[in-house]
Design a protein around this motif. Structure first.
Motif, mmCIF file in Angstrom:
data_model
loop_
_atom_site.group_PDB
_atom_site.id
_atom_site.type_symbol
_atom_site.label_atom_id
_atom_site.label_comp_id
_atom_site.label_asym_id
_atom_site.label_seq_id
_atom_site.Cartn_x
_atom_site.Cartn_y
_atom_site.Cartn_z
ATOM 1 N N MET A 1 0.656 -1.144 0.088
ATOM 2 C CA MET A 1 -0.495 -0.197 -0.229
ATOM 3 C C MET A 1 1.112 1.392 0.077
ATOM 4 O O MET A 1 1.809 1.802 0.588
ATOM 5 N N ILE A 2 0.292 2.483 -1.109
ATOM 6 C CA ILE A 2 1.632 3.360 -1.374
ATOM 7 C C ILE A 2 0.905 4.427 -0.164
ATOM 8 O O ILE A 2 -0.054 3.809 0.369
ATOM 9 N N TRP A 3 1.874 5.450 0.316
ATOM 10 C CA TRP A 3 1.440 6.846 0.807
ATOM 11 C C TRP A 3 -0.347 6.965 0.246
ATOM 12 O O TRP A 3 -0.989 7.120 1.634
ATOM 13 N N ASP B 1 -3.002 5.614 -0.321
ATOM 14 C CA ASP B 1 -4.029 4.934 -0.044
ATOM 15 C C ASP B 1 -3.946 4.813 1.411
ATOM 16 O O ASP B 1 -4.306 4.250 1.911
ATOM 17 N N ARG B 2 -3.013 5.175 2.538
ATOM 18 C CA ARG B 2 -2.902 4.807 3.574
ATOM 19 C C ARG B 2 -3.381 5.787 3.929
ATOM 20 O O ARG B 2 -4.033 6.339 5.267
ATOM 21 N N ARG C 1 5.016 8.530 -7.060
ATOM 22 C CA ARG C 1 5.930 7.321 -6.231
ATOM 23 C C ARG C 1 6.838 7.769 -5.034
ATOM 24 O O ARG C 1 7.692 6.565 -4.549
ATOM 25 N N CYS D 1 7.894 -0.040 -12.983
ATOM 26 C CA CYS D 1 6.756 -0.333 -12.430
ATOM 27 C C CYS D 1 6.207 -0.661 -13.397
ATOM 28 O O CYS D 1 4.920 -0.587 -13.199
ATOM 29 N N GLU E 1 3.536 -7.694 -2.509
ATOM 30 C CA GLU E 1 3.430 -6.883 -2.529
ATOM 31 C C GLU E 1 4.187 -5.403 -2.832
ATOM 32 O O GLU E 1 3.376 -4.184 -2.981
ATOM 33 N N ARG F 1 0.624 0.284 -8.936
ATOM 34 C CA ARG F 1 -0.503 0.937 -8.003
ATOM 35 C C ARG F 1 0.454 2.493 -8.180
ATOM 36 O O ARG F 1 -0.600 2.941 -8.680
ATOM 37 N N ASN G 1 2.772 -4.927 -6.195
ATOM 38 C CA ASN G 1 1.830 -4.309 -6.829
ATOM 39 C C ASN G 1 2.033 -2.706 -6.138
ATOM 40 O O ASN G 1 0.603 -2.125 -6.637
ATOM 41 N N ASP G 2 2.529 -2.511 -5.635
ATOM 42 C CA ASP G 2 3.365 -0.905 -5.070
ATOM 43 C C ASP G 2 3.409 -0.182 -6.263
ATOM 44 O O ASP G 2 2.767 0.783 -6.484
#
Length: 388
Positions: free
Chosen positions: A1-3, A5-6, A311, A337, A356, A363, A359-360
């Motif tokens: 989960m990138i920043w 999304d958090r 990114r 990416c 993971e 994303r 996926n990041d």
């Protein structure tokens, strides 16, 4: 989960039915590339909220009533020095195709971030004032000036005089807003002087008068103006650079004013974001220092420039030095990416930690898009190979 999304996950957990994401900038000159970080950060939050079916708006405010307080090095001093201290939207444009100075520089910046797939609602502070939308909040602030003085004392240890008022009228004689000083408020009029020595960058005319603080007759000082815009527009999410977010800084004071004077919950700020510099140099729009957003947008393709911001976590400083090796590395990372994005399309994501990471990476590409992404794998030759 990138920043991003958090960040948005926390906003969703707050269960607000309506969100309004905003960013702001004073168009005091060619807007430097560092300001793009704020636009893209807020655009990402807006887009991910929309992905999650949240009712959300996204706006960008140009604070065009601010005074000209510094003369960019690329402007003719003999032409523009006489406008020092005047509201930016009242100053002639360097290009007659635009209606004023602020609009000229704002339009250039809008064109750049539109190319990066950021399309917020544009709000000009001068228009909010002209339409009377700021009138009630300004009156409420002036009526509660003692409480605001106490907030300054509590938050910044800065004790304001009993004659200090957080409002600058436009001088009725010389048109300056940067040199006026209010010393009295009677509930209808502010009484002010246009001081000859208030600031070093402009000289007042010495006029003394009174004016109703309505319409475009004047504006609030910055740290009070910020929460006034929040309450007027209905902003619920707005971050800023780390300098504004420090303890005792602009956001801290503005938040207290919002809650204690305006009865408004301050926006979620999700922490201050780090600088974007070019070759280690801090930039300034008003002084014309550093690379403009337009200049950098002409070096990098839009998807690569957007990718650079997407990114990088907001707590990480970006120092971009546009030399050959830096560009090679940036394009290689973009290709890496994109390979992950194709793996995701083809259901080839591995298990565990590697999955993971993949996926990041995928994303990041999804959120870096300018146009529709391809639906099947493409071959991307390495940029350094093409270059050589």
């Amino acid at each position: 989960m990138i920043w991003v999304d958090r960040v948005v996950k926390k906003f969703i957990e707050n269960k607000k039915k309506k969100q309004w994401v905003d960013d702001m900038k004073t168009p005091s000159g060619r807007i430097h590339v560092g300001a793009l970080r704020g636009v893209i950060i807020h655009d990402l939050v807006y887009k991910v909220l929309k992905e999650n079916a949240i009712n959300v708006n996204f706006s960008y405010v140009f604070n065009d009533m601010d005074p000209m307080d510094s003369l960019p090095i690329y402007l003719d001093k003999s032409v523009y020095e006489k406008y020092m201290g005047k509201p930016l939207y009242k100053i002639p444009s360097p290009d007659p195709k635009f209606k004023n100075y602020a609009e000229y520089f704002a339009s250039e910046f809008i064109e750049v971030f539109n190319k990066l797939n950021c399309r917020p609602l544009i709000i000009r502070s001068s228009e909010l004032h002209q339409q009377g939308k700021m009138d009630q909040v300004i009156k409420k602030i002036l009526d509660n000036v003692e409480k605001i003085r106490e907030i300054y004392k509590k938050v910044t240890k800065n004790e304001k005089s009993k004659y200090w008022y957080p409002y600058n009228p436009v001088c009725e004689k010389c048109g300056n807003i940067g040199t006026t000083d209010v010393y009295r408020w009677d509930g209808k009029y502010v009484y002010y002087r246009c001081l000859t020595n208030k600031v070093t960058w402009a000289k007042g005319c010495g006029y003394e008068g009174k004016v109703e603080p309505v319409g475009e007759n004047g504006k609030l000082v910055w740290k009070v103006d910020w929460p006034a815009h929040w309450a007027t527009i209905g902003i619920t999410i707005e971050s800023s650079g780390k300098d504004h977010m420090s303890a005792g800084g602009s956001y801290d004071i503005a938040s207290h004013i919002a809650k204690e004077v305006l009865d408004y919950d301050p926006p979620e700020a999700f922490g201050g974001y780090e600088w974007f510099t070019i070759g280690g140099r801090k930039m300034s729009s008003s002084k014309g220092v550093g690379s403009s957003a337009k200049e950098v947008s002409e070096i990098l393709p839009p998807q690569i420039l957007r990718f650079l911001f997407v990114r990088t976590p907001i707590t990480t400083h970006i120092d971009f030095n546009p030399n050959k090796e830096t560009l090679f590395q940036l394009f290689d990372e973009y290709d890496r990416c994109f390979t992950a994005y194709f793996d995701k399309l083809e259901n080839k994501i591995p298990q565990g930690k590697q999955g993971e990471v993949t996926n990041d990476f995928a994303r990041i590409i999804e959120l870096s898009k300018i146009d529709n992404l391809p639906k099947k794998r493409l071959y991307f030759p390495r940029f350094r190979t093409i270059y050589n």
